[in-house]
Design an enzyme around this catalytic site. Structure first.
Site, short mmCIF file in Angstrom:
data_model
loop_
_atom_site.label_atom_id
_atom_site.label_comp_id
_atom_site.label_asym_id
_atom_site.label_seq_id
_atom_site.Cartn_x
_atom_site.Cartn_y
_atom_site.Cartn_z
N THR A 52 0.82 -1.21 0.00
CA THR A 52 0.00 0.00 0.00
C THR A 52 0.85 1.26 0.00
O THR A 52 0.40 2.32 -0.44
CB THR A 52 -0.94 -0.02 1.23
N TYR A 143 5.58 -10.74 7.60
CA TYR A 143 4.39 -10.17 6.96
C TYR A 143 3.81 -11.20 6.01
O TYR A 143 4.47 -11.63 5.07
CB TYR A 143 4.80 -8.89 6.23
N LYS A 170 2.51 -10.20 11.22
CA LYS A 170 1.40 -9.44 10.64
C LYS A 170 0.76 -10.31 9.57
O LYS A 170 1.42 -10.75 8.64
CB LYS A 170 1.92 -8.13 10.06
#
Length: 306
Positions: A52, A143, A170
């Site tokens: 993002t 992640y 995450k």
């Protein structure tokens, strides 16, 4: 009753503003980081760590410059994590060593796909992490984001979380059965702190998770949810969490980054458009989004609550 366990983490990746020449707009980046620090309740920031943030559009030296600019704008106000994700472990190590030199609290590492195709084995991923970890003293925030990264089974995820350098995990699945299982087997078992998404924040906290990662302006609501939950006001936390039922989901066909940039503009905190040509939000969608945001607890610049 107020929460007695450690306060939940809210890890925020500042979005990347681009100028007309598609270079990082440092002034806009600084203003955006100020908003994240002052209004979102972040406990840590991520420099160039998630898709993002659009770091993948940058040349390698530009990516390193974005990391430095982020740390400079943060100016010691919060701990920070540096994204080091790359198919080459040597490139990831170079970024990890930059992170060390800048005083990072951890590095963030996307669990990768195999560059030549096919799902990586757990053994390959363990080796990948070990090759990076032996060249840095920093703990790892692993992640998991299927699509840009590998789609791991819960068993493989738990095995990676047990690796000594992995301190945070995450995970972006938004699958409640998976989230609950990973919290039990990873966070509550003491292997790593489990971090979820905005949509799963409250239920993850209730199940024993350690917090979430999300960009602004969703992070502003995330911070309010965490504050309410931490003081024992679960009813207020649930009211705020319900505001994440439609936002950003209703606009996610455009992508999280474009939706967040459109939302920031609607709130008077605009940092420009997504990197072209992907993720254009139409004028009608912008109007719908702006109208919806007026029904939330997000603060508009110039409003009586700003």
């Amino acid at each position: 009753m107020a929460r007695t366990s450690p306060a939940p983490e809210l890890v925020v990746p500042p979005l990347t503003p681009f100028d007309a020449d598609l270079r990082v707009d440092r002034a806009a980046l600084t203003a955006h980081i100020d908003y994240v620090v002052e209004h979102c309740g972040a406990t840590m920031l991520v420099a160039a760590g998630v898709e993002t943030q659009e770091y993948h559009y940058l040349a390698f030296e530009e990516r390193k410059a974005l990391i430095r600019h982020t740390v400079e704008a943060l100016s010691g106000r919060l701990p920070f994590v540096v994204g080091v994700s790359h198919p080459s472990f040597r490139t990831a190590v170079e970024l990890a060593q930059l992170a060390e030199s800048l005083g990072a609290a951890a590095i963030q590492l996307l669990v990768p796909l195999r560059p030549f195709g096919g799902a990586p084995s757990t053994a390959e991923l363990v080796r990948y992490i070990e090759l990076i970890a032996k060249e840095t003293r920093l703990p790892i925030m692993l992640y998991l984001n299927a699509g840009p990264g590998a789609d791991l089974s819960p068993d493989a995820t738990v095995e990676l979380a047990k690796l000594e350098p992995v301190r945070y995990l995450k995970e972006s699945s938004r699958d409640l059965s998976r989230v609950g299982r990973l919290i039990e087997q990873i966070d509550k078992s003491g292997h790593a702190q489990y971090l979820t998404t905005a949509q799963m924040l409250l239920i993850s906290l209730q199940l024993g998770g350690s917090g979430a990662t999300m960009p602004a302006p969703v992070a502003e609501l995330g911070g309010k949810i965490i504050r309410a939950y931490s003081t024992g006001d679960v009813r207020e936390a649930a009211r705020l969490q319900s505001q994440l039922s439609l936002f950003p989901a209703r606009w996610m066909h455009r992508g999280l980054g474009p939706t967040m940039k459109a939302a920031l503009a609607a709130l008077g905190r605009g940092i420009g458009d997504p990197y072209p040509p992907f993720g254009t939000v139409t004028a009608d969608e912008v109007a719908q989004l702006a109208a919806h945001l007026k029904t939330t607890d997000l603060t508009h610049v110039g409003s009586e609550h700003a």
